[in-house]
Design a protein around this motif. Structure first.
Motif, mmCIF file in Angstrom:
data_model
loop_
_atom_site.group_PDB
_atom_site.id
_atom_site.type_symbol
_atom_site.label_atom_id
_atom_site.label_comp_id
_atom_site.label_asym_id
_atom_site.label_seq_id
_atom_site.Cartn_x
_atom_site.Cartn_y
_atom_site.Cartn_z
ATOM 1 N N ILE A 23 67.959 -49.440 -8.492
ATOM 2 C CA ILE A 23 66.888 -48.384 -8.817
ATOM 3 C C ILE A 23 66.186 -48.928 -9.633
ATOM 4 N N ARG A 24 64.891 -49.374 -9.899
ATOM 5 C CA ARG A 24 64.082 -49.076 -11.112
ATOM 6 C C ARG A 24 63.319 -48.730 -11.516
ATOM 7 N N VAL A 25 63.442 -49.045 -12.925
ATOM 8 C CA VAL A 25 63.128 -47.788 -13.969
ATOM 9 C C VAL A 25 61.438 -48.587 -14.794
ATOM 10 N N ILE A 26 60.467 -47.839 -14.878
ATOM 11 C CA ILE A 26 59.420 -48.179 -15.482
ATOM 12 C C ILE A 26 58.787 -47.072 -16.345
ATOM 13 N N ASN A 27 58.719 -48.284 -17.594
ATOM 14 C CA ASN A 27 57.877 -47.038 -18.714
ATOM 15 C C ASN A 27 56.715 -47.830 -19.760
ATOM 16 N N VAL A 28 56.191 -47.674 -20.389
ATOM 17 C CA VAL A 28 55.346 -47.753 -20.708
ATOM 18 C C VAL A 28 55.686 -47.589 -22.844
ATOM 19 N N ASP A 29 55.712 -48.305 -23.711
ATOM 20 C CA ASP A 29 56.300 -47.757 -25.078
ATOM 21 C C ASP A 29 54.498 -47.430 -25.758
ATOM 22 N N LYS A 30 54.774 -47.137 -27.164
ATOM 23 C CA LYS A 30 53.482 -47.276 -27.396
ATOM 24 C C LYS A 30 53.055 -47.693 -27.928
ATOM 25 N N LYS A 31 53.292 -49.176 -27.979
ATOM 26 C CA LYS A 31 52.431 -50.524 -28.013
ATOM 27 C C LYS A 31 51.907 -50.673 -27.101
ATOM 28 N N GLY A 32 52.578 -49.846 -26.250
ATOM 29 C CA GLY A 32 50.673 -50.179 -24.665
ATOM 30 C C GLY A 32 52.059 -51.663 -23.685
ATOM 31 N N ASN A 33 53.730 -51.841 -24.003
ATOM 32 C CA ASN A 33 54.081 -52.723 -23.527
ATOM 33 C C ASN A 33 55.143 -52.306 -22.147
#
Length: 387
Positions: free
Chosen positions: A59-69
């Motif tokens: 299972i691949r989980v992708i997200n972007v934090d509020k700094k754009g990382n």
């Protein structure tokens, strides 16, 4: 003397033309530079999460934090009590989501004491939160507080705004919370769901395209049938009854009536073509092509627009549609109006508005049905009874 005057005039003309030309050239370059600067300014903001199920079972989980990382993690198996953390694109409105089994909801529900109807959120989580909190659908922690009542969302979460997956996750979460309380959350498909899933990104914010490019994949892949949100979307209905009210994103016309389709058939056929391209839908069957076309339930505007090009529905045809589905009202989104609006002497109700503008101007944003009465509501509750 004449030749000297001609020479001076010629010189002045040449100088003027050269000056204008250089100015235009500079202006053009300046315009291009500004356009490039604008493109450069578009960057990643808090986004996701996206849960993708890999062919090998991981299972691949992708997200972007509020700094754009970009945080891209692959799990062999998800940890016990695995929790997704969600915020809007600025890091606001934090809530947690736990994955739960998904299945197709029923297509026919009894009338709840209260039914809250909203439409076309289009990626604006702040507008969704303010509306739901202002009408006591969710509490200060973004949890279900509407008891055994019913929340209906008439399509179009994709596009235009910067919090698309976040809104999907909110309704995904509230669906389970409502069920535990004896209530219901219903999200039905709009036209923007199949548009994006077919890679038609004309209304999609640049940040999403940038993310997909960085991940070396096409954007619809993040919502494909092998993702958690894709599985959820793949089981959503297109038409649904609550009590005597029929809900559909855009509308139903005479061509639709002539197909003599049951509501479950429409829902199943729409799901079959959801993750296909326009060409693939056409190849699948003539029925699929029709349902996804201009006369289908997610595009047809003839219930609320009288212009000839929209093929408006005659009153007797409306009666035939309502008789077939045992409906007293047809409630739609899709077409934007200044406020919640009625048609055909109140038998058709349009609930789609410009959510951002109406929130700022304190106009109607949704509808509440209670005790067989229909009310226009804003961000601070009931505004008036619907005429």
């Amino acid at each position: 003397m004449t030749s000297k005057t001609n020479f001076i005039n010629y010189f002045l003309l040449a100088f003027t033309l050269a000056f204008i030309s250089s100015g235009l050239s500079a202006g053009t370059l300046d315009f291009k530079d500004k356009k490039k600067d604008k493109e450069k300014k578009e960057e990643l903001t808090a986004d996701g999460p996206y849960v993708l199920y890999q062919p090998d079972g991981q299972i691949r989980v992708i997200n972007v934090d509020k700094k754009g990382n970009i945080i891209d993690t692959t799990y062999t198996t998800l940890p016990q009590n695995f929790t997704l953390h969600v915020t809007d694109h600025k890091g606001r409105f934090p809530f947690d989501v736990k994955l739960h089994p998904v299945k197709r909801p029923g297509w026919n529900y009894p009338q709840a004491d209260k039914v809250f109807v909203m439409s076309d959120p289009h990626g604006r989580l702040d507008c969704v939160i303010s509306l739901l909190q202002g009408n006591h659908i969710i509490d200060k922690d973004y949890k279900w507080s509407f008891g055994k009542n019913h929340l209906m969302i008439i399509g179009d979460i994709f596009d235009r705004g910067k919090d698309v997956p976040q809104i999907f996750w909110l309704f995904y979460k509230l669906e389970e919370e409502a069920a535990k309380a004896g209530g219901h959350v219903s999200f039905i498909l709009g036209n923007h769901e199949p548009m994006v899933l077919a890679n038609d990104l004309r209304y999609t914010k640049e940040k999403y395209k940038i993310l997909a490019e960085k991940l070396k994949m096409e954007y619809p892949r993040l919502f494909g049938p092998d993702t958690e949100l894709g599985r959820w979307l793949g089981t959503r209905n297109t038409m649904q009854m609550i009590g005597n009210d029929l809900y559909v994103h855009a509308g139903l016309g005479k061509d639709f009536y002539d197909k003599n389709l049951s509501i479950p058939t429409v829902n199943e056929e729409m799901s079959k073509g959801l993750f296909m391209t326009k060409k693939e839908r056409k190849a699948l069957s003539p029925l699929t092509a029709f349902l996804y076309g201009n006369s289908g339930p997610i595009w047809y505007r003839g219930l609320v627009r009288t212009d000839g090009k929209y093929n408006p529905l005659a009153k007797d045809s409306l009666e035939m549609i309502m008789d077939r589905y045992k409906a007293k009202h047809i409630i739609v989104g899709h077409t934007i109006f200044k406020d919640i609006s009625t048609f055909y002497n109140g038998k058709v109700i349009g609930v789609n508005v410009d959510n951002k503008e109406n929130r700022e101007k304190k106009r109607g944003r949704a509808m509440l049905i209670e005790n067989n009465q229909y009310f226009v509501v804003g961000d601070k509750g009931i505004q008036r009874q619907l005429e």
